[in-house]
Scaffold this active site. Structure first.
Site, short mmCIF file in Angstrom:
data_model
loop_
_atom_site.label_atom_id
_atom_site.label_comp_id
_atom_site.label_asym_id
_atom_site.label_seq_id
_atom_site.Cartn_x
_atom_site.Cartn_y
_atom_site.Cartn_z
CB ALA A 71 24.05 8.96 35.30
N GLY B 114 26.15 4.27 35.09
CA GLY B 114 26.45 4.68 36.59
C GLY B 114 25.94 4.21 37.27
CD GLU C 214 30.25 4.41 35.81
OE1 GLU C 214 29.65 4.90 35.63
OE2 GLU C 214 31.90 4.79 34.93
CD GLU D 27 28.25 4.53 30.76
OE1 GLU D 27 28.68 3.47 30.60
OE2 GLU D 27 28.76 4.57 32.02
#
Ligand code: CO8
Length: 258
Positions: free
Chosen positions: A66, A109, A112, A132
């Protein structure tokens, strides 16, 4: 399609190819990128001429996570009220198979997103990770759940708690990745596999995907019953007749997806 800013789309036969295209930020997943990706996936999902999709990035990065700069100013109350990330998970609502072709970094992300797809193929220099924890947060889109389902507790705990990266070879051995190809051949191989899938009868492909996904949600007896019933139902399709008569006649089946 209107012009997209952060992704590129093209089609090859019955396969749609969606390329994340934010090279300056290693394809960091900002909100507009995810909005565009979800919109394109939904459009191809509804397109009768498409049977499977490939999501890929660049040679350097599938996606480095992200967008950390975008997230840095977020606060709890807004995240909670806006249900941050929920509207990024549209990938999991797509019914046709989505293949992730991962070269380079698939982090946070990005990892993911790859795991929301149905099959991950990796280039031999790909790196997977859930870093993260290094940012003072935790994975928010499946990194603690899908990763654990794919590789088991020992490796998932190691990855999620240390933020270490996993090589493509390790990811294949661990069961995260279906196959590893030389980096330069990855996209072509991923497209070929997607073409194979897209050539089969779409109803059977959709049911097969739905059933494999259901195995993560259902007790075994229920999953087996669901499988049996959908298996029965496929004998109502023209493609079942075509597939079996083609086999008997020693010719290639010509599926019409009916
Ligand atoms: N966000 C924003 N910008 C990024 C990101 C990111 N995740 N990753 C890289 N960039 C930018 C860098 O800031 C840099 O920009 P600039 O040139 O303006 O400084 C540019 O991309 C190139 O990056 P580097 O110079 O760092 O390239 P290196 O080759 O030196 O390093 C790395 C590559 C190791 C991948 C490094 O960039 C890195 O560690 N990136 C961050 C990885 C990370 O921590 N990812 C997890 C983010 S948190 C997260 O994903 C939460 C998940 C939420 C759910 C998402 C649902 C889909």
């Amino acid at each position: 399609f209107k012009e997209f800013e952060y992704i590129k789309t093209e089609t090859k036969g019955r396969v749609a190819i969606l390329t994340l295209n934010r090279p300056k930020a290693l394809n960091a997943l900002c909100t507009p990128l995810m909005t565009e990706l979800n919109a394109a996936l939904r459009t191809f999902d509804a397109d009768p001429n498409i049977g499977a999709m490939v999501v890929t990035g660049s040679e350097k990065a599938f996606a480095a996570g992200a967008d950390i700069k975008e997230m840095s100013t977020l606060n709890f109350v807004d995240n909670f009220k806006n249900n941050f990330i929920e509207d990024w998970t549209g990938v999991t609502k797509i019914r046709k198979p989505i293949v992730a072709a991962v070269n380079g970094f698939a982090l946070g992300g990005g990892c993911e997103l790859a795991m929301m797809c149905d099959i991950i193929y990796a280039g031999d220099r790909a790196k997977f990770g859930q870093p993260e924890i290094k940012l003072g947060i935790i994975p928010g889109a499946g990194g603690t759940q899908r990763f654990t389902q794919a590789v088991g507790k020992a490796k998932a705990m190691h990855m999620v708690l240390t933020g270490d990266m996993m090589t493509a070879a390790e990811a294949e051995t661990a069961g995260l990745v279906a196959k590893v190809y030389p980096a330069a051949e990855l996209l072509e191989k991923a497209i070929q596999n997607a073409e194979t899938i897209a050539g089969y009868s779409l109803p059977s492909v959709l049911m097969a995907k739905e059933l494999v996904d259901a195995s993560f949600e259902m007790p075994l007896a229920q999953g087996l019953l669901f499988e049996r019933r959908l298996f029965h139902s496929l004998f109502a399709t023209k493609d079942q007749k075509e597939g079996m008569s083609a086999f008997a006649a020693k010719r290639k089946a010509d599926f019409t997806h009916e």
